[in-house]
Scaffold this motif. Structure first.
Motif, PDB file in Angstrom:
ATOM      1  N   THR A 202       0.826  -1.205   0.000  1.00 18.40           N
ATOM      2  CA  THR A 202       0.000   0.000   0.000  1.00 18.40           C
ATOM      3  C   THR A 202       0.863   1.258   0.000  1.00 18.40           C
ATOM      4  N   GLN A 203       1.915   1.272   0.813  1.00 25.16           N
ATOM      5  CA  GLN A 203       2.795   2.444   0.865  1.00 25.16           C
ATOM      6  C   GLN A 203       3.535   2.642  -0.458  1.00 25.16           C
ATOM      7  N   VAL A 204       3.955   1.558  -1.084  1.00 27.58           N
ATOM      8  CA  VAL A 204       4.648   1.662  -2.376  1.00 27.58           C
ATOM      9  C   VAL A 204       3.710   2.228  -3.436  1.00 27.58           C
ATOM     10  N   VAL A 205       2.494   1.718  -3.482  1.00 25.38           N
ATOM     11  CA  VAL A 205       1.523   2.202  -4.474  1.00 25.38           C
ATOM     12  C   VAL A 205       1.213   3.676  -4.238  1.00 25.38           C
ATOM     13  N   ARG A 206       1.048   4.071  -2.991  1.00 26.96           N
ATOM     14  CA  ARG A 206       0.759   5.487  -2.703  1.00 26.96           C
ATOM     15  C   ARG A 206       1.937   6.382  -3.051  1.00 26.96           C
ATOM     16  N   ALA A 207       3.152   5.909  -2.840  1.00 26.86           N
ATOM     17  CA  ALA A 207       4.328   6.709  -3.188  1.00 26.86           C
ATOM     18  C   ALA A 207       4.438   6.881  -4.697  1.00 26.86           C
ATOM     19  N   VAL A 208       4.201   5.815  -5.443  1.00 27.03           N
ATOM     20  CA  VAL A 208       4.275   5.896  -6.903  1.00 27.03           C
ATOM     21  C   VAL A 208       3.179   6.799  -7.443  1.00 27.03           C
ATOM     22  N   ARG A 209       1.981   6.659  -6.922  1.00 31.75           N
ATOM     23  CA  ARG A 209       0.889   7.525  -7.368  1.00 31.75           C
ATOM     24  C   ARG A 209       1.139   8.980  -6.994  1.00 31.75           C
ATOM     25  N   GLY A 210       1.741   9.211  -5.841  1.00 29.05           N
ATOM     26  CA  GLY A 210       2.050  10.572  -5.421  1.00 29.05           C
ATOM     27  C   GLY A 210       3.054  11.230  -6.338  1.00 29.05           C
ATOM     28  N   ARG A 211       4.032  10.465  -6.797  1.00 23.81           N
ATOM     29  CA  ARG A 211       5.021  11.013  -7.729  1.00 23.81           C
ATOM     30  C   ARG A 211       4.407  11.313  -9.083  1.00 23.81           C
ATOM     31  N   ARG A 212       3.447  10.506  -9.495  1.00 21.55           N
ATOM     32  CA  ARG A 212       2.818  10.719 -10.808  1.00 21.55           C
ATOM     33  C   ARG A 212       1.907  11.931 -10.808  1.00 21.55           C
ATOM     34  N   THR A 213       1.196  12.169  -9.718  1.00 18.19           N
ATOM     35  CA  THR A 213       0.219  13.255  -9.698  1.00 18.19           C
ATOM     36  C   THR A 213       0.829  14.592  -9.313  1.00 18.19           C
TER      37      THR A 213
END
Length: 72
Positions: free
Chosen positions: A57-68
């Protein structure tokens, strides 16, 4: 009611604890024999699944945060 983040690891841990509770109740009612050799792997496996879910969950949120995030 305030909105809060969805935490999949909390959901998984709750399901693991409910499963353990049912196993222990079945053991007390003598429907199922739950020896320590069976209960320890259930507990450890459930904790590992919850930890893996939290990390994912933390990895997915970090990747999504970088994209947005807008680039400067």
């Amino acid at each position: 009611m305030r909105k809060h983040r969805f935490e999949p690891a909390v959901l998984v841990m709750g399901l693991v604890l409910l499963t353990l509770m049912v196993c222990f109740i079945l053991d007390v009612c003598r429907v199922w024999d739950l020896r320590p050799g069976r209960s320890v792997p259930l507990v450890v496996g459930g904790l590992l699944v919850a930890v893996a879910t939290a990390i994912l969950t933390q990895v997915v949120r970090a990747v999504r945060g970088r994209r947005t995030r807008p680039r400067t």
